[in-house]
Design a protein around this motif. Structure first.
Motif, PDB file in Angstrom:
ATOM      1  N   ARG A 105       7.028  13.035  -9.158  1.00 48.85           N
ATOM      2  CA  ARG A 105       7.836  13.210  -7.941  1.00 48.85           C
ATOM      3  C   ARG A 105       8.101  11.882  -7.246  1.00 48.85           C
ATOM      4  N   ARG A 106       7.090  11.017  -7.232  1.00 50.81           N
ATOM      5  CA  ARG A 106       7.231   9.725  -6.539  1.00 50.81           C
ATOM      6  C   ARG A 106       7.759   8.625  -7.463  1.00 50.81           C
ATOM      7  N   ARG A 107       8.078   9.011  -8.704  1.00 51.68           N
ATOM      8  CA  ARG A 107       8.594   8.064  -9.711  1.00 51.68           C
ATOM      9  C   ARG A 107       7.648   6.891  -9.924  1.00 51.68           C
ATOM     10  N   LEU A 108       6.371   7.234 -10.057  1.00 52.95           N
ATOM     11  CA  LEU A 108       5.336   6.245 -10.307  1.00 52.95           C
ATOM     12  C   LEU A 108       4.919   6.322 -11.768  1.00 52.95           C
ATOM     13  N   SER A 109       4.386   5.235 -12.251  1.00 48.03           N
ATOM     14  CA  SER A 109       3.827   5.222 -13.599  1.00 48.03           C
ATOM     15  C   SER A 109       2.379   4.762 -13.500  1.00 48.03           C
ATOM     16  N   PHE A 110       1.682   4.813 -14.609  1.00 51.73           N
ATOM     17  CA  PHE A 110       0.323   4.291 -14.623  1.00 51.73           C
ATOM     18  C   PHE A 110       0.166   3.424 -15.858  1.00 51.73           C
ATOM     19  N   VAL A 111      -0.600   2.374 -15.688  1.00 54.00           N
ATOM     20  CA  VAL A 111      -0.879   1.475 -16.802  1.00 54.00           C
ATOM     21  C   VAL A 111      -2.384   1.236 -16.861  1.00 54.00           C
ATOM     22  N   ASN A 112      -2.885   1.176 -18.076  1.00 52.74           N
ATOM     23  CA  ASN A 112      -4.288   0.853 -18.264  1.00 52.74           C
ATOM     24  C   ASN A 112      -4.420  -0.661 -18.260  1.00 52.74           C
ATOM     25  N   ALA A 113      -5.130  -1.182 -17.281  1.00 55.23           N
ATOM     26  CA  ALA A 113      -5.306  -2.623 -17.158  1.00 55.23           C
ATOM     27  C   ALA A 113      -6.390  -3.135 -18.098  1.00 55.23           C
ATOM     28  N   SER A 114      -7.370  -2.294 -18.384  1.00 54.70           N
ATOM     29  CA  SER A 114      -8.472  -2.695 -19.250  1.00 54.70           C
ATOM     30  C   SER A 114      -9.223  -1.446 -19.700  1.00 54.70           C
ATOM     31  N   GLN A 115      -9.850  -1.535 -20.872  1.00 53.38           N
ATOM     32  CA  GLN A 115     -10.661  -0.428 -21.386  1.00 53.38           C
ATOM     33  C   GLN A 115     -11.952  -1.000 -21.952  1.00 53.38           C
ATOM     34  N   LEU A 116     -13.017  -0.252 -21.789  1.00 55.73           N
ATOM     35  CA  LEU A 116     -14.336  -0.668 -22.275  1.00 55.73           C
ATOM     36  C   LEU A 116     -14.981   0.538 -22.942  1.00 55.73           C
ATOM     37  N   VAL A 117     -15.496   0.346 -24.153  1.00 53.93           N
ATOM     38  CA  VAL A 117     -16.108   1.446 -24.883  1.00 53.93           C
ATOM     39  C   VAL A 117     -17.579   1.146 -25.116  1.00 53.93           C
ATOM     40  N   LYS A 118     -18.424   2.132 -24.859  1.00 53.39           N
ATOM     41  CA  LYS A 118     -19.838   2.047 -25.199  1.00 53.39           C
ATOM     42  C   LYS A 118     -20.094   3.102 -26.281  1.00 53.39           C
ATOM     43  N   PHE A 119     -20.424   2.633 -27.480  1.00 51.04           N
ATOM     44  CA  PHE A 119     -20.733   3.534 -28.589  1.00 51.04           C
ATOM     45  C   PHE A 119     -22.234   3.786 -28.599  1.00 51.04           C
ATOM     46  N   SER A 120     -22.645   5.041 -28.552  1.00 54.26           N
ATOM     47  CA  SER A 120     -24.070   5.378 -28.589  1.00 54.26           C
ATOM     48  C   SER A 120     -24.470   5.942 -29.948  1.00 54.26           C
ATOM     49  N   ARG A 121     -23.667   6.890 -30.441  1.00 56.74           N
ATOM     50  CA  ARG A 121     -23.927   7.522 -31.738  1.00 56.74           C
ATOM     51  C   ARG A 121     -22.580   7.762 -32.413  1.00 56.74           C
ATOM     52  N   PRO A 122     -22.540   7.711 -33.743  1.00 57.91           N
ATOM     53  CA  PRO A 122     -21.278   8.019 -34.424  1.00 57.91           C
ATOM     54  C   PRO A 122     -20.932   9.497 -34.289  1.00 57.91           C
ATOM     55  N   ILE A 123     -19.650   9.780 -34.308  1.00 53.88           N
ATOM     56  CA  ILE A 123     -19.164  11.165 -34.255  1.00 53.88           C
ATOM     57  C   ILE A 123     -18.627  11.501 -35.637  1.00 53.88           C
ATOM     58  N   ALA A 124     -19.210  12.509 -36.249  1.00 56.36           N
ATOM     59  CA  ALA A 124     -18.855  12.868 -37.620  1.00 56.36           C
ATOM     60  C   ALA A 124     -17.551  13.667 -37.674  1.00 56.36           C
ATOM     61  N   MET A 125     -16.939  13.618 -38.854  1.00 59.44           N
ATOM     62  CA  MET A 125     -15.712  14.370 -39.104  1.00 59.44           C
ATOM     63  C   MET A 125     -15.987  15.871 -38.938  1.00 59.44           C
ATOM     64  N   PHE A 126     -14.995  16.587 -38.469  1.00 63.71           N
ATOM     65  CA  PHE A 126     -15.008  18.034 -38.238  1.00 63.71           C
ATOM     66  C   PHE A 126     -15.908  18.464 -37.079  1.00 63.71           C
TER      67      PHE A 126
END
Length: 165
Positions: free
Chosen positions: A71-92
């Motif tokens: 409605r306000r004709r605004l957008s959003f942008v990701n300025a930065s991203q940070l990932v912390k991996f604790s355990r792998p996520i398996a397929m399915f």
């Protein structure tokens, strides 16, 4: 699954989900890890960001923040991203992503996307986002009806690391 297809399906599901949450809520999204998301048998590192992106869209729609942005004709942008991996996520595996805005200041809002398989947290993606109207940054307080205490220490450390680059 390609990011575009996952985002489209997530938007459709969010549009037809029952009830709306406030911007201060924690919104839960569910995703399946498909063979297209995995290397040999676990979720590829770039796919964590795709799951976070889809969960962020789900959050924006379900909190009705997306409607306000449109409605306000605004957008959003990701300025930065940070990932912390604790355990792998398996397929399915079915992944639960809990999304919340954990802090906002005069320029940015910080989103947390905590990823769970069962009861165990496997990763967290933090996203520093700006709301924009053209080249102007819109204060998150104009859009988010939530007061925040002091900036969390991990966000302060992240910003210092970004400033040092």
């Amino acid at each position: 699954m390609s990011g575009l297809l996952r985002n489209f399906l997530t938007l459709l599901r969010a549009l037809f989900s029952a009830g709306a949450a406030g911007t201060g809520a924690r919104v839960t999204s569910w995703f399946w890890v498909t063979p297209f998301d995995a290397g040999t048998h676990v979720l590829k590192s770039d796919r964590y960001l795709q799951l976070a992106e889809a969960a962020q869209l789900d959050y924006l729609v379900r909190t009705r923040l997306m409607g306000t942005l449109l409605r306000r004709r605004l957008s959003f942008v990701n300025a930065s991203q940070l990932v912390k991996f604790s355990r792998p996520i398996a397929m399915f595996k079915r992944v639960r992503v809990e999304t919340a805005i954990i802090f906002a200041d005069e320029k940015c809002a910080w989103f947390s996307h905590a990823m769970f398989v069962g009861a165990e947290e496997h990763a967290e993606v933090l996203v520093k986002m700006k709301f924009k109207k053209g080249s102007l940054t819109v204060r998150p307080a104009e859009l988010i009806n939530q007061d925040f205490a002091a900036k969390p220490a991990q966000l302060e450390a992240w910003d210092r690391a970004l400033d040092a680059m």
